[in-house]
Every structure is written in structure tokens, then in C-alpha cells.
Scaffold this active site. Structure first.
Site, PDB file in Angstrom:
ATOM      1  CD  GLU A  21     -16.345  59.061 -10.003  1.00 23.19           C
ATOM      2  OE1 GLU A  21     -15.735  58.714 -10.825  1.00 23.19           O
ATOM      3  OE2 GLU A  21     -16.543  58.134  -9.795  1.00 23.19           O
ATOM      4  CG  HIS A  82     -15.073  54.424 -13.157  1.00 25.11           C
ATOM      5  ND1 HIS A  82     -14.601  54.905 -11.917  1.00 25.11           N
ATOM      6  CD2 HIS A  82     -15.011  55.300 -14.439  1.00 25.11           C
ATOM      7  CE1 HIS A  82     -14.874  55.833 -12.179  1.00 25.11           C
ATOM      8  NE2 HIS A  82     -14.937  56.617 -13.348  1.00 25.11           N
ATOM      9  CG  ASP A 114      -9.578  50.743  -2.572  1.00 25.43           C
ATOM     10  OD1 ASP A 114      -8.709  50.712  -2.681  1.00 25.43           O
ATOM     11  OD2 ASP A 114     -10.917  51.818  -2.708  1.00 25.43           O
ATOM     12  CE1 TYR A 150      -6.121  58.111  -5.421  1.00 29.07           C
ATOM     13  CE2 TYR A 150      -4.643  56.977  -6.874  1.00 29.07           C
ATOM     14  CZ  TYR A 150      -5.897  57.342  -6.455  1.00 29.07           C
ATOM     15  OH  TYR A 150      -6.429  55.767  -6.730  1.00 29.07           O
ATOM     16  CG  HIS A 154      -2.974  55.291  -3.389  1.00 34.56           C
ATOM     17  ND1 HIS A 154      -2.044  54.143  -2.608  1.00 34.56           N
ATOM     18  CD2 HIS A 154      -4.633  54.656  -3.777  1.00 34.56           C
ATOM     19  CE1 HIS A 154      -3.960  53.303  -3.022  1.00 34.56           C
ATOM     20  NE2 HIS A 154      -4.626  54.000  -2.988  1.00 34.56           N
ATOM     21  CD  GLN A 217     -20.410  62.305   1.288  1.00 32.89           C
ATOM     22  OE1 GLN A 217     -20.258  63.298   2.951  1.00 32.89           O
ATOM     23  NE2 GLN A 217     -20.305  62.639   0.584  1.00 32.89           N
TER      24      GLN A 217
HETATM   25  P1  FAD Z   1      -2.428  52.365  -9.079  1.00 34.01           P
HETATM   26  O1  FAD Z   1      -1.827  53.132  -9.740  1.00 34.01           O
HETATM   27  O2  FAD Z   1      -2.479  51.170  -9.540  1.00 34.01           O
HETATM   28  O3  FAD Z   1      -1.654  52.954  -7.571  1.00 34.01           O
HETATM   29  C1  FAD Z   1      -1.831  51.670  -6.432  1.00 34.01           C
HETATM   30  C2  FAD Z   1      -0.773  51.599  -5.615  1.00 34.01           C
HETATM   31  O4  FAD Z   1       0.342  51.193  -5.746  1.00 34.01           O
HETATM   32  C3  FAD Z   1      -0.664  53.047  -4.599  1.00 34.01           C
HETATM   33  O5  FAD Z   1      -0.283  53.397  -4.052  1.00 34.01           O
HETATM   34  C4  FAD Z   1       0.778  53.650  -5.538  1.00 34.01           C
HETATM   35  O6  FAD Z   1       1.140  54.324  -5.896  1.00 34.01           O
HETATM   36  C5  FAD Z   1       1.204  52.238  -6.028  1.00 34.01           C
HETATM   37  N1  FAD Z   1       1.825  51.938  -6.692  1.00 34.01           N
HETATM   38  C6  FAD Z   1       1.483  52.339  -8.157  1.00 34.01           C
HETATM   39  N2  FAD Z   1       3.007  52.272  -8.844  1.00 34.01           N
HETATM   40  C7  FAD Z   1       4.012  51.310  -8.493  1.00 34.01           C
HETATM   41  C8  FAD Z   1       4.838  51.025  -8.839  1.00 34.01           C
HETATM   42  N3  FAD Z   1       5.540  50.950  -9.669  1.00 34.01           N
HETATM   43  N4  FAD Z   1       5.351  49.850  -7.327  1.00 34.01           N
HETATM   44  C9  FAD Z   1       5.071  50.429  -6.323  1.00 34.01           C
HETATM   45  N5  FAD Z   1       4.093  51.258  -6.217  1.00 34.01           N
HETATM   46  C10 FAD Z   1       3.156  51.349  -7.850  1.00 34.01           C
HETATM   47  N6  FAD Z   1     -12.444  51.902  -7.298  1.00 34.01           N
HETATM   48  C11 FAD Z   1     -12.964  50.808  -7.771  1.00 34.01           C
HETATM   49  O7  FAD Z   1     -13.142  49.737  -6.935  1.00 34.01           O
HETATM   50  N7  FAD Z   1     -14.000  51.605  -8.536  1.00 34.01           N
HETATM   51  C12 FAD Z   1     -13.780  53.024  -9.588  1.00 34.01           C
HETATM   52  O8  FAD Z   1     -15.042  53.071  -9.468  1.00 34.01           O
HETATM   53  C13 FAD Z   1     -12.596  53.900  -8.934  1.00 34.01           C
HETATM   54  N8  FAD Z   1     -13.334  54.986  -9.147  1.00 34.01           N
HETATM   55  C14 FAD Z   1     -12.139  55.820  -9.408  1.00 34.01           C
HETATM   56  C15 FAD Z   1     -11.772  56.909  -9.720  1.00 34.01           C
HETATM   57  C16 FAD Z   1     -11.008  57.628  -9.753  1.00 34.01           C
HETATM   58  C17 FAD Z   1     -10.786  59.283 -10.197  1.00 34.01           C
HETATM   59  C18 FAD Z   1     -10.175  57.698  -8.321  1.00 34.01           C
HETATM   60  C19 FAD Z   1      -9.488  58.574  -8.097  1.00 34.01           C
HETATM   61  C20 FAD Z   1     -10.109  56.644  -7.743  1.00 34.01           C
HETATM   62  C21 FAD Z   1     -10.989  55.510  -8.473  1.00 34.01           C
HETATM   63  N9  FAD Z   1     -11.705  54.499  -7.666  1.00 34.01           N
HETATM   64  C22 FAD Z   1     -12.123  52.986  -7.652  1.00 34.01           C
HETATM   65  C23 FAD Z   1     -10.202  53.924  -5.877  1.00 34.01           C
HETATM   66  C24 FAD Z   1      -8.941  53.132  -6.493  1.00 34.01           C
HETATM   67  O9  FAD Z   1      -9.147  52.128  -7.410  1.00 34.01           O
HETATM   68  C25 FAD Z   1      -8.390  53.268  -5.330  1.00 34.01           C
HETATM   69  O10 FAD Z   1      -8.249  54.465  -5.203  1.00 34.01           O
HETATM   70  C26 FAD Z   1      -6.982  52.234  -5.790  1.00 34.01           C
HETATM   71  O11 FAD Z   1      -7.036  51.914  -4.198  1.00 34.01           O
HETATM   72  C27 FAD Z   1      -6.152  52.819  -6.607  1.00 34.01           C
HETATM   73  O12 FAD Z   1      -6.182  52.714  -7.150  1.00 34.01           O
HETATM   74  P2  FAD Z   1      -5.544  53.091  -9.609  1.00 34.01           P
HETATM   75  O13 FAD Z   1      -5.813  52.782 -10.272  1.00 34.01           O
HETATM   76  O14 FAD Z   1      -5.069  54.552  -8.422  1.00 34.01           O
HETATM   77  O15 FAD Z   1      -3.695  52.326  -8.853  1.00 34.01           O
END
Ligand code: FAD
Length: 289
Positions: A21, A82, A114, A150, A154, A217
Site C-alpha cells: 500500500e 481506494h 473516517d 478489522y 472497528h 507514529q
Molecule cells: P464500514 O464498513 O462502513 O464501517 C464503518 C463503521 O460502521 C464500523 O464501526 C462498522 O462496524 C459500522 N457498520 C457497518 N455496517 C453497519 C450497519 N449495517 N449497521 C450499523 N453499523 C454498521 N481511510 C481513508 O480515508 N482512506 C483510505 O485510503 C483508507 N484505506 C484503508 C485501507 C484499509 C485496508 C483499512 C483497514 C482502512 C482504510 N481506511 C482508509 C480507514 C477507513 O476508512 C476507516 O477505518 C473507517 O472508519 C471505516 O471504513 P470502513 O470502510 O471499514 O467502513
């Protein structure tokens, strides 16, 4: 090349896809510098490379598709862009899809992003609440779609089983692989993998590894994502506190040990958070292969 094909081929040959990445130009980093980073990482011949996307308005969003395009076309390594949906309306998503298509991007990591600190929840658009909401649109547009996982749950979800249920929803929406958040204790990953299987997750899960580089970090990361810091890491941070070069070397060595253990346990894939550093990519790749 589609990344689901990459995982299928690896399963057939009993190998483990290793992905890197990187982040695109931001702040003072020029586009040319990001291209140099991509070239330097590509030397290690990862199975694919992913490019992060800024959800926080740093103005570099367009660069993600451009760098992903550069990786695929110039280094011939499959790439993945992404994409976050936290501040997207439906029309914006159509524009993003067109942009990614025009850049020839085949793979997208669908994310929520986020929640920006300065944004009140009432001002958030309602079009896409979760990552799962954009996945069907991306699949329909012809992309191979991955999503985030996660191992310790999460940060905003205090129940691991619920976090895994949300993961299953992403698989049901069309995600064909997962990439995990970083973790420093493999035990969490193995426990998560078992629970995910029990919950019906059948797509490959690639384990995300980030070597620690400094105390600052690591503190920023753990408060941002809620990963646990095990005693061996705390001891290394304390031992090399006043010696940044030794601390970085210890961080890379610790990550390599994690990778070797994960490989021995037969993980589906390894995803290295390179932080745009060729030395990190090189060391992790030699541990992974
Ligand atoms: P989601 O899957 O939508 O989940 C978000 C929250 O909502 C979680 O707490 C989940 O448990 C909850 N949730 C999901 N579905 C439901 C539902 N049906 N009902 C109630 N709650 C629900 N961030 C960036 O800004 N840019 C990047 O390029 C980036 N790359 C990443 C790469 C990886 C491999 C990872 C692990 C994370 C990355 N992130 C990035 C961070 C990510 O955007 C954050 O962790 C964000 O807070 C959650 O993203 P998600 O896609 O997992 O969200």
C-alpha cells in the site's frame, strides 16, 4: 488484472499474494515523487499495489486514480484504488466511477472513510452511510471490489461479533476480498479469521502489517484505529526510545517476524503498509517470500 483472479491463481498454486500500500502525492510531495515511490516499490514485484484516498479534503483525491493508472501501465503490476464514500452524493459517485474507468482502474477498495472531526453529524450526506452501500454500484460498474476488515473490531464498534457481521454484509454486497487493518499481535488475527469463517466469510482475507517506525507514529495509529499494543512492542519502543535508527530497524524486524508467522499459519495474503518506504517493502517482501 483483477485482484480476485490474483487470489484464485494463488489458491491454485498454494502461494500467498503479497500487496503493497502506498499513499499518493499530498502536501509537498509531487506527482513525480509519487511515481518514483511506485517504481521503487514495484522493484520488489508485489502481486498488486494499492493507493490510498484522502477522505479528509486534502485535495489529492484525483491523484489516487492517476497513480493507480501509472502503476498498472508503467510497472505492469496490478493496482487498486481506494475510494471512500463518507462525503459522496450519488452524483459524485458516478463522477468517481467515470474517473476510475477513464484511468483504466480495474480494482477498488471500497471504504467509508473516517468521519471528519469538524463535521457535525447533521451535516453528513445520507446517500452512503457505510462502505457496503457503494459496493453494489462499483460491482455493477465492472470493478473488482475489496473492503476493509478489522481483526480487533472497528474502533467505533465495541463488539467483535457485530463488527464481523458488518463484514459479512460487505461480502454479501459484492466484496470479493478483504484487507485488514494493522495489528501487532497475530493472535488477534487468528481469532478473527476463525470467527469470520464461522460467520460465513468465504472470500480471501489479506493480513495488513505495518512496521512501527517511531513512538509518535505508533501512538497516533493506535488512537486512530484502536489496535492493541502488546508487551514485546512496548518493550522495544522503550529500549530504543533515544535511538531512532535502531527503533526503525526493530520495527521492521518485528513486522518480518509477524509475516513469517502468518505465512506459516497459511494466511490468504499479506498486505504491507509500506508508508512509501522502499526499505520497508524490501524487508517485508523477503520475509513474505
Ligand atoms: P464500514 O464498513 O462502513 O464501517 C464503518 C463503521 O460502521 C464500523 O464501526 C462498522 O462496524 C459500522 N457498520 C457497518 N455496517 C453497519 C450497519 N449495517 N449497521 C450499523 N453499523 C454498521 N481511510 C481513508 O480515508 N482512506 C483510505 O485510503 C483508507 N484505506 C484503508 C485501507 C484499509 C485496508 C483499512 C483497514 C482502512 C482504510 N481506511 C482508509 C480507514 C477507513 O476508512 C476507516 O477505518 C473507517 O472508519 C471505516 O471504513 P470502513 O470502510 O471499514 O467502513
Amino acid at each position: 488484472m483483477r485482484i480476485d483472479t490474483c487470489f484464485d491463481d494463488a489458491a491454485r498454486t498454494k502461494s500467498k499474494p503479497v500487496s503493497f500500500e502506498m499513499f499518493p502525492p499530498k502536501g509537498e510531495m509531487s506527482f513525480e515523487h509519487a511515481q518514483e515511490v511506485a517504481r521503487a516499490l514495484a522493484v520488489e514485484q508485489p502481486d498488486f499495489m494499492s493507493v490510498t484516498y484522502s477522505a479528509g479534503g486534502s485535495g489529492n483525491q484525483g491523484a489516487t486514480a492517476a497513480i493507480a493508472q501509472f502503476i498498472a501501465q508503467e510497472t505492469h503490476i496490478p493496482s487498486m484504488a481506494h475510494l471512500t464514500c463518507i462525503s459522496l452524493f450519488k452524483d459524485d459517485l458516478a463522477v468517481k466511477i467515470a474517473e476510475l474507468k477513464a484511468a483504466g482502474v480495474a480494482n477498488v477498495l471500497a471504504l467509508r472513510g473516517d468521519v471528519p472531526l469538524h463535521e457535525a453529524s447533521s451535516s453528513r450526506p445520507a446517500d452512503f452511510r457505510y462502505a457496503k452501500d457503494i459496493i453494489p454500484h462499483l460491482v455493477e460498474a465492472g470493478f473488482c471490489v475489496g473492503a476493509a476488515a478489522y481483526p480487533e473490531g472497528h474502533i467505533a464498534c465495541d463488539d467483535l461479533a457485530r463488527s464481523i457481521a458488518h463484514l459479512k454484509e460487505k461480502q454479501d454486497a459484492g466484496a470479493s476480498f478483504f484487507v485488514t487493518q494493522l495489528f501487532f499481535d497475530n493472535i488477534y488475527f487468528y481469532r478473527f479469521q476463525e470467527l469470520a469463517t464461522q460467520a460465513g466469510i468465504t472470500v480471501p482475507i489479506s493480513a495488513g502489517i505495518m512496521p512501527f517506525m517511531s513512538k509518535q507514529q505508533i501512538s497516533r495509529m493506535i488512537f486512530l484505529c484502536g489496535a492493541s499494543l502488546p508487551a514485546p512492542v512496548i518493550k522495544l519502543l522503550a529500549r530504543w526510545e533515544d535511538d531512532p535508527a535502531s527503533l526503525r530497524a526493530a520495527g521492521i524486524e518485528y513486522a518480518c517476524q509477524q509475516i513469517e508467522d502468518l505465512r506459516a499459519h497459511g494466511v490468504d495474503g499479506l498486505h504491507i503498509y509500506t508508508m512509501n518506504r522502499a526499505d520497508v517493502a524490501r524487508a517485508c517482501m523477503s520475509a513474505a517470500r
